[in-house]
Scaffold this active site. Structure first.
Site, PDB file in Angstrom:
ATOM      1  CD  GLU A  65      34.625  40.005  43.217  1.00 21.17           C
ATOM      2  OE1 GLU A  65      33.515  39.073  43.510  1.00 21.17           O
ATOM      3  OE2 GLU A  65      35.588  39.754  44.102  1.00 21.17           O
ATOM      4  CG  HIS A  95      42.841  32.628  41.443  1.00 16.37           C
ATOM      5  ND1 HIS A  95      42.236  31.449  41.625  1.00 16.37           N
ATOM      6  CD2 HIS A  95      42.557  33.523  42.527  1.00 16.37           C
ATOM      7  CE1 HIS A  95      41.225  31.813  42.773  1.00 16.37           C
ATOM      8  NE2 HIS A  95      41.536  32.936  43.237  1.00 16.37           N
TER       9      HIS A  95
END
Lengths: 347, 463
Positions: free
Chosen positions: B197, B266
């Site tokens: 990322e 998450h």
């Protein structure tokens, strides 16, 4: 070109990965014009930086100020290999890179003093300057960020198939940041036209490479991604140019990224407020007296009778007058208008 | 011409120091780079290097002098060929200021009033009811399909638009949002990245600086924390730091906030995080139509946009206008339900609680007005204020954490701009101040619910 794969034998103690070349003492050398050009460019950067240091000392430049003195051969040599359209991006020690791309001394100095005619209208400062016109993409204060960004510039070149190469400069310190390797991976995976130039000046702020890096041969830092690398005497502008010629050709021809480790040295501290206690005076004096990039060229110019002492003095005076003009401009230019506080946040 | 040597400042905060030692004496030749003196500050001993060349004509401050103020003349250098003694005597008196003076600082708050940002003036509030022309044919579509169509339409329109991220191409999107794009646009423009990322966000920002229009997909915004330096320090701040030269026309998008039973790492909502940053726009749509119209606008916008989606909403179906080019303005809220008794302000999945609560409140005789912010930054306060002036009561709702949340901002802005119109303090309903638990019952407790919104609305109505 004076570089051949046979120079591999020059590698000293590094484990053999078979992809490192060494560039030093380039016997072909420069033409008179190239020597004179390199001499003037390097001198210009040195005088500019000395002046910046002086203005900092007078309180006219604030914040952080990282000088490039000692490392001039790197940007000047690489720039001599570049074509118009190739991009440059670097970290916070960026004044030399900007001047090498042809950005105006007045605009750079006025940014250092935080004035309205600075490249960023006084809103960026020493570490944050840009010039779209000269393809200079900063000037980045977060160590290592410019490596991913520079890879993105290479991505854009590839996407547009425009034949340009992105040059991403970073230091031995940034070489330990994770995003550098994330970028290496994608650059090789996608064969992006990027040349990574590691300016190894031996110290990440006050930490020497031997205290920070498990592998101090930075030319091999791309090897697990299959990126070829070369070790370059970064104090010899001819060696820098020769290595850059090869690296740029590699990247431009679609073969993907190339990594150059420039062995260089900064004479000053990490920033203006660094007393540089982490290294010996002898080490500094030896680099200065025996390897100075500018003195090397000067010596050759005189020895080959390509220029007289007088001519070189005249050149120094010319350079000084440009730098003095820039300093004068940058100290008399007004500060940005208060309304500038709220401009350029969004387009 | 002689040159003064001034006591240098060696850090941004140094005002004075000790001139501990001269390393050159009067009459010595000096060239630039020579160390001429040593200075002690409270932090360290530093060397003073000469910038100018010549002869050290005069030492004005002796070895060992304490408390030498920055910019005091400590010596004089005579140029080559110049009479050193003449230069020393001709030099200006020691208390003279350097020819260049530090720029004046504002002397008082009155003399230099803070300029107000333009947005402080509330513009006339926006009316979203005209966004879809009357009689437009509507089609049923999921949020997922609307997002995909928005990207496909913009990619057809502009070759500079491309999408990159994990599993966006061959896998067709981890949540199938990029389904079919690889088949239509090919691998040049629909790019699978490694799991990296920080790296691909930086590459996206670099490509945007070069003028491309990347859509960077994060598999979820939780993973964008790996990349947040590039989003904030590079994408958001570069336009400002470059004096307007270099922008980042790009979109960072992906699902944000809690899904279902995926636990703490998450399930976070990042609306408040990104909404704090000048230089970013933050969009968080609820319906498929808004998702489509706002994503198209985001892709065309010359600024970096954080586009926060929601996994639970992906599969929900809404009416979407059948128009060739349906683009909505960023920064404009929508009155999703008209009411007069209390204003419910929220965004994204918060709308599901607000709309159900409004329905329940109607059954109890309370008419709630529901405002969907759609964009968190810039926040359309004009629409909120207009409603609060009418209802005099407000409940703000979000799934994110309470402290320094978007609802905290909404409450403060209402206090600043409509305090006199309030008949009750603004209330908020948020996710609880805990990491998201896994257990089904605890997860339910951690999220806001319709009952909490109803209770808060009744409380501000004193019912």
């Amino acid at each position: 070109m004076a570089v051949a794969a046979t120079k591999k034998t020059d590698l000293s103690d590094a484990p053999a990965t078979g992809n490192t070349l060494r560039f030093a003492n380039d016997p072909t050398g420069f033409t008179r014009e190239q020597e004179l050009h390199a001499y003037r460019e390097m001198l210009f950067i040195r005088r500019f930086e000395e002046k910046a240091g002086q203005l900092y000392g007078m309180g006219l430049i604030g914040g952080f100020c990282h000088l490039y003195i000692g490392q001039e051969a790197v940007v000047v040599g690489v720039q001599m290999s570049m074509k118009d359209g190739d991009q440059v991006i670097t970290g916070y020690r960026d004044h030399g890179h900007m001047l090498a791309t042809g950005m105006e001394a007045r605009g750079v100095m006025a940014e250092l003093t935080g004035r309205r005619s600075g490249y960023s209208h006084g809103k960026g400062g020493s570490m944050h300057m840009f010039s779209k016109e000269k393809h200079f993409y900063g000037g980045h204060g977060i160590v290592g960020a410019q490596v991913s960004l520079g890879t993105g510039l290479g991505f854009a070149n590839r996407y547009r198939d425009n034949g340009n190469v992105s040059i991403a400069y970073f230091g031995d310190g940034a070489s330990n940041q994770g995003q550098v390797y994330e970028s290496f991976n994608m650059a090789e995976l996608w064969r992006l036209p990027v040349v990574y130039v590691i300016e190894n000046n031996r110290y990440a702020m006050g930490t020497s490479v031997t205290r920070s890096s498990a592998l101090t041969d930075f030319s091999k830092r791309g090897s697990s991604f299959n990126i070829p690398g070369a070790k370059v005497d970064g104090m010899d502008v001819r060696a820098v140019k020769a290595a850059s010629d090869m690296a740029l050709e590699h990247a431009r021809s679609g073969k993907g990224p190339f990594l150059l480790e420039m062995e260089t040295y900064r004479y000053r501290g990490h920033s203006m407020s660094d007393p540089a206690k982490y290294r010996s005076k002898d080490e500094l004096e030896q680099m200065r007296n025996e390897h100075d990039p500018i003195e090397q060229v000067k010596h050759r110019l005189i020895e080959k009778k390509w220029a007289s002492e007088e001519e070189l003095k005249k050149m120094d005076a010319d350079v000084r007058s440009i730098v003095n003009d820039a300093a004068d401009f940058a100290t008399h230019d007004p500060e940005p208008d208060a309304a500038e506080l709220y401009t350029d946040i969004l387009k | 011409m002689s040159v003064d040597i001034l006591m240098p400042a060696l850090s941004p905060t140094m005002e004075q120091g000790k001139l501990s030692k001269w390393l050159k004496k009067e009459g010595d030749a000096i060239k630039s780079g020579d160390v001429i003196a040593e200075i002690e500050t409270d932090k360290a001993t530093m060397e003073v290097e000469a910038v100018d060349e010549g002869i050290l004509a005069k030492i004005l401050v002796a070895d060992g002098t304490d408390n030498v103020a920055v910019n005091t003349r400590i010596g004089v250098i005579a140029a080559e060929g110049e009479d050193a003694s003449a230069a020393a005597s001709a030099a200006a008196p020691a208390d003279s200021k350097p020819a260049v003076s530090k720029s004046a600082e504002p002397t008082s708050a009155e003399s230099k009033p803070e300029p107000k940002p333009a947005e402080a003036k509330a513009p006339d509030s926006y009316d979203a009811s005209g966004e879809i022309p009357a009689g437009t044919e509507m089609v049923k579509m999921t949020v997922r399909e609307a997002l995909r169509d928005a990207m496909a339409e913009e990619m057809r329109r502009d070759d500079d638009v491309f999408v990159m991220g994990e599993e966006v191409a061959e896998y067709q999107g981890a949540y199938k949002v990029t389904q079919g794009l690889l088949q239509e646009f090919g691998a040049r423009r629909v790019i699978d990245t490694p799991i990296t990322e920080h790296g691909f966000a930086g590459i996206g920002v670099g490509a945007a600086m070069a003028g491309l229009r990347p859509i960077v997909e994060f598999m979820t915004f939780n993973f964008a924390m790996q990349a947040i330096d590039q989003i904030i320090n590079s994408a958001a701040k570069t336009l400002y730091m470059s004096g307007g030269q270099l922008g980042c026309p790009m979109v960072f998008r992906g699902p944000n906030g809690a899904a279902a039973r995926v636990a703490a790492q998450h399930s976070q909502c990042y609306a408040a995080w990104y909404s704090q940053i000048p230089g970013l726009k933050v969009v968080m749509p609820h319906t498929a139509a808004d998702a489509k119209g706002l994503l198209k606008a985001a892709i065309r916008d010359p600024n970096p946009i954080i586009f926060l989606e929601n996994e639970i909403l992906y599969g929900q179906t809404f009416d979407v206008p059948k128009l060739d080019d349906f683009v909505l303005p960023i920064g404009k809220a929508k009155v999703a339900r008209v009411g007069k008794d209390v204003t419910l302000v929220t965004f994204g999945i918060g709308m599901t609680y607000a709309l159900k609560a409004a329905e329940a409140l109607a059954g109890e005789g309370i008419e709630a007005e529901v405002i969907d912010l759609r964009t968190i930054r810039p926040m359309d306060m004009a629409t909120v204020i207009k409603s609060v002036r009418k209802t005099h009561r407000c409940v703000a709702i979000e799934e994110g954490f309470p402290q320094s949340g978007v609802t905290a901002e909404i409450a403060m802005r209402i206090m600043e701009e409509a305090f006199d119109y309030l008949d009750a303090p603004v209330a908020r309903v948020t996710g609880k101040d805990v990491p998201m638990p896994y257990a089904a019952n605890l997860e339910k407790l951690a999220l806001p619910n319709v009952g909490e919104v109803v209770a808060a609305a009744k409380a501000v109505c004193y019912r």
